[in-house]
Write a protein that holds these residues in place. Structure first.
Motif, PDB file in Angstrom:
ATOM      1  N   ILE A  34       2.948 -13.117  -0.294  1.00 63.57           N
ATOM      2  CA  ILE A  34       1.609 -12.626   0.011  1.00 63.57           C
ATOM      3  C   ILE A  34       0.696 -13.100  -1.112  1.00 63.57           C
ATOM      4  CG2 ILE A  34       0.178 -10.567   0.311  1.00 63.57           C
ATOM      5  CD1 ILE A  34       2.706  -9.183   1.391  1.00 63.57           C
ATOM      6  N   PRO A  35      -0.372 -13.811  -0.766  1.00 63.12           N
ATOM      7  CA  PRO A  35      -1.251 -14.358  -1.803  1.00 63.12           C
ATOM      8  C   PRO A  35      -1.993 -13.273  -2.592  1.00 63.12           C
ATOM      9  CG  PRO A  35      -1.662 -15.411   0.321  1.00 63.12           C
ATOM     10  CD  PRO A  35      -0.772 -14.243   0.570  1.00 63.12           C
ATOM     11  N   MET A  36      -2.267 -13.581  -3.831  1.00 60.13           N
ATOM     12  CA  MET A  36      -3.047 -12.714  -4.693  1.00 60.13           C
ATOM     13  C   MET A  36      -4.392 -12.417  -4.019  1.00 60.13           C
ATOM     14  SD  MET A  36      -4.151 -13.416  -8.647  1.00 60.13           S
ATOM     15  CE  MET A  36      -5.049 -14.895  -8.284  1.00 60.13           C
ATOM     16  N   GLY A  37      -4.842 -11.175  -4.143  1.00 61.95           N
ATOM     17  CA  GLY A  37      -6.121 -10.769  -3.589  1.00 61.95           C
ATOM     18  C   GLY A  37      -6.050 -10.129  -2.216  1.00 61.95           C
ATOM     19  N   LYS A  38      -4.917 -10.266  -1.518  1.00 61.99           N
ATOM     20  CA  LYS A  38      -4.773  -9.672  -0.191  1.00 61.99           C
ATOM     21  C   LYS A  38      -4.564  -8.162  -0.311  1.00 61.99           C
ATOM     22  CE  LYS A  38      -4.976 -13.288   2.444  1.00 61.99           C
ATOM     23  NZ  LYS A  38      -5.982 -13.437   3.458  1.00 61.99           N
ATOM     24  N   LYS A  39      -5.110  -7.427   0.641  1.00 61.76           N
ATOM     25  CA  LYS A  39      -4.921  -5.977   0.714  1.00 61.76           C
ATOM     26  C   LYS A  39      -3.653  -5.697   1.520  1.00 61.76           C
ATOM     27  CE  LYS A  39      -9.091  -4.773  -0.908  1.00 61.76           C
ATOM     28  NZ  LYS A  39      -9.249  -4.505  -2.269  1.00 61.76           N
ATOM     29  N   VAL A  40      -2.857  -4.753   1.052  1.00 58.14           N
ATOM     30  CA  VAL A  40      -1.639  -4.321   1.731  1.00 58.14           C
ATOM     31  C   VAL A  40      -1.503  -2.808   1.564  1.00 58.14           C
ATOM     32  CG1 VAL A  40      -0.369  -6.497   1.505  1.00 58.14           C
ATOM     33  CG2 VAL A  40      -0.251  -4.829  -0.330  1.00 58.14           C
ATOM     34  N   ILE A  41      -0.600  -2.217   2.315  1.00 58.61           N
ATOM     35  CA  ILE A  41      -0.320  -0.788   2.204  1.00 58.61           C
ATOM     36  C   ILE A  41       1.126  -0.634   1.744  1.00 58.61           C
ATOM     37  CG2 ILE A  41      -0.140   1.406   3.446  1.00 58.61           C
ATOM     38  CD1 ILE A  41      -2.242   0.236   5.420  1.00 58.61           C
ATOM     39  N   ILE A  42       1.345   0.156   0.708  1.00 52.30           N
ATOM     40  CA  ILE A  42       2.704   0.414   0.229  1.00 52.30           C
ATOM     41  C   ILE A  42       3.356   1.420   1.169  1.00 52.30           C
ATOM     42  CG2 ILE A  42       4.096   1.400  -1.628  1.00 52.30           C
ATOM     43  CD1 ILE A  42       2.053   0.366  -3.619  1.00 52.30           C
ATOM     44  N   THR A  43       4.491   1.038   1.759  1.00 52.08           N
ATOM     45  CA  THR A  43       5.205   1.953   2.640  1.00 52.08           C
ATOM     46  C   THR A  43       6.387   2.610   1.940  1.00 52.08           C
ATOM     47  OG1 THR A  43       6.652   0.222   3.518  1.00 52.08           O
ATOM     48  CG2 THR A  43       4.586   0.640   4.701  1.00 52.08           C
ATOM     49  N   GLU A  44       6.916   1.940   0.911  1.00 54.47           N
ATOM     50  CA  GLU A  44       8.101   2.474   0.239  1.00 54.47           C
ATOM     51  C   GLU A  44       8.251   1.804  -1.126  1.00 54.47           C
ATOM     52  OE1 GLU A  44      12.871   2.882   1.327  1.00 54.47           O
ATOM     53  OE2 GLU A  44      11.517   1.891   2.726  1.00 54.47           O
ATOM     54  N   ILE A  45       8.669   2.576  -2.102  1.00 58.83           N
ATOM     55  CA  ILE A  45       9.037   2.052  -3.415  1.00 58.83           C
ATOM     56  C   ILE A  45      10.494   2.415  -3.608  1.00 58.83           C
ATOM     57  CG2 ILE A  45       8.633   2.128  -5.908  1.00 58.83           C
ATOM     58  CD1 ILE A  45       5.775   3.158  -5.276  1.00 58.83           C
ATOM     59  N   GLN A  61      -0.990   4.154   0.220  1.00 64.26           N
ATOM     60  CA  GLN A  61      -2.301   3.724  -0.263  1.00 64.26           C
ATOM     61  C   GLN A  61      -2.534   2.239   0.049  1.00 64.26           C
ATOM     62  OE1 GLN A  61      -4.599   5.684  -1.891  1.00 64.26           O
ATOM     63  NE2 GLN A  61      -3.248   7.433  -1.577  1.00 64.26           N
ATOM     64  N   THR A  62      -3.785   1.899   0.313  1.00 67.18           N
ATOM     65  CA  THR A  62      -4.168   0.499   0.445  1.00 67.18           C
ATOM     66  C   THR A  62      -4.395  -0.036  -0.959  1.00 67.18           C
ATOM     67  OG1 THR A  62      -5.195   0.881   2.589  1.00 67.18           O
ATOM     68  CG2 THR A  62      -5.872  -1.110   1.399  1.00 67.18           C
ATOM     69  N   VAL A  63      -3.670  -1.100  -1.297  1.00 65.49           N
ATOM     70  CA  VAL A  63      -3.693  -1.679  -2.632  1.00 65.49           C
ATOM     71  C   VAL A  63      -3.996  -3.173  -2.516  1.00 65.49           C
ATOM     72  CG1 VAL A  63      -2.098   0.029  -3.598  1.00 65.49           C
ATOM     73  CG2 VAL A  63      -1.190  -2.057  -2.596  1.00 65.49           C
ATOM     74  N   GLU A  64      -4.202  -3.830  -3.662  1.00 66.05           N
ATOM     75  CA  GLU A  64      -4.493  -5.252  -3.682  1.00 66.05           C
ATOM     76  C   GLU A  64      -3.389  -5.988  -4.433  1.00 66.05           C
ATOM     77  OE1 GLU A  64      -7.781  -8.256  -5.645  1.00 66.05           O
ATOM     78  OE2 GLU A  64      -8.369  -6.208  -5.186  1.00 66.05           O
ATOM     79  N   ALA A  65      -2.982  -7.129  -3.893  1.00 70.62           N
ATOM     80  CA  ALA A  65      -2.013  -7.977  -4.592  1.00 70.62           C
ATOM     81  C   ALA A  65      -2.723  -8.566  -5.805  1.00 70.62           C
ATOM     82  CB  ALA A  65      -1.497  -9.072  -3.676  1.00 70.62           C
ATOM     83  N   VAL A  98      -2.780  -4.678   6.402  1.00 71.15           N
ATOM     84  CA  VAL A  98      -4.028  -3.944   6.578  1.00 71.15           C
ATOM     85  C   VAL A  98      -4.776  -4.617   7.718  1.00 71.15           C
ATOM     86  CG1 VAL A  98      -6.249  -3.390   5.491  1.00 71.15           C
ATOM     87  CG2 VAL A  98      -4.139  -3.239   4.161  1.00 71.15           C
ATOM     88  N   LYS A  99      -5.335  -3.829   8.604  1.00 75.31           N
ATOM     89  CA  LYS A  99      -6.070  -4.369   9.745  1.00 75.31           C
ATOM     90  C   LYS A  99      -7.165  -5.308   9.246  1.00 75.31           C
ATOM     91  CE  LYS A  99      -8.263  -2.984  14.004  1.00 75.31           C
ATOM     92  NZ  LYS A  99      -8.534  -1.891  14.912  1.00 75.31           N
TER      93      LYS A  99
END
Length: 179
Positions: A34-45, A61-65, A98-99
């Motif tokens: 996943i490229p730097m700067g993309k938004k993703v949601i953490i589902t599990e750690i 949470q919605t986070v950024e790479a 993220v949508k």
């Protein structure tokens, strides 16, 4: 006939187990990177990730790479992720999209067998410390109150890479003369 049925049932169960364990959980991203700067949601750690206790509140949470994120085995990603103005390096985190974001861009492949020579972190290099393992006998004696992330300068000798992917060496953190 009974042996044939039993053998067929056994083969079906083994195939089902292989398919079940070979797939990622539904809804998680499975891109190689996943490229730097993309938004993703953490589902599990993963509980084995050293950051689990401190960052489990980030789940959902919605986070950024903050760096390129690379997938490891079993759909676990590693890389630096940012939430607001806080960032952390995860070694085992699952993510969903993220949508509106597109994740089909190609990024340079991760270097699986990374060979880092001492000259990559020579004396005087400014580095970011992502944590000091509690199992390190020096850290429990001298750095037990140190922050989990800090910036510092390599001193005395170049940093060396350990077999587990961490680095060893002397780093002076904080302002000169403080730590």
């Amino acid at each position: 006939m009974k042996t044939k049925t039993s053998l067929l049932l056994f083969c079906f169960m083994m195939l089902f187990a292989l398919i079940t364990y070979a797939q990622c959980p539904a809804g998680v991203l499975t891109n190689d990177g996943i490229p730097m700067g993309k938004k993703v949601i953490i589902t599990e750690i993963s509980p084995t990730d050293g950051s689990y206790e401190d960052y489990k509140s980030w789940i959902g949470q919605t986070v950024e790479a903050y760096s390129n994120l690379y997938i490891e085995e079993d759909c676990w990603y590693n890389g630096e992720i940012m939430l607001g103005d806080a960032d952390n390096f995860f070694v085992a985190v699952r993510l969903k999209g993220v949508k509106g974001e597109k994740y089909n861009e190609t990024i340079p492949p991760a270097r699986k067998e990374e060979v880092i020579t001492a000259s990559d972190f020579p004396v005087g290099t400014r580095v970011k410390v992502h944590g000091i393992p509690i199992t390190d006998p020096n850290s429990s004696l001298f750095y037990s109150d140190a922050p989990t992330t800090d910036r510092g300068d390599v001193i005395e000798a170049d940093l060396t890479k350990n077999a587990n992917g961490t680095y060893a060496g002397c780093i002076l953190t904080g302002k000169a003369g403080e730590n």
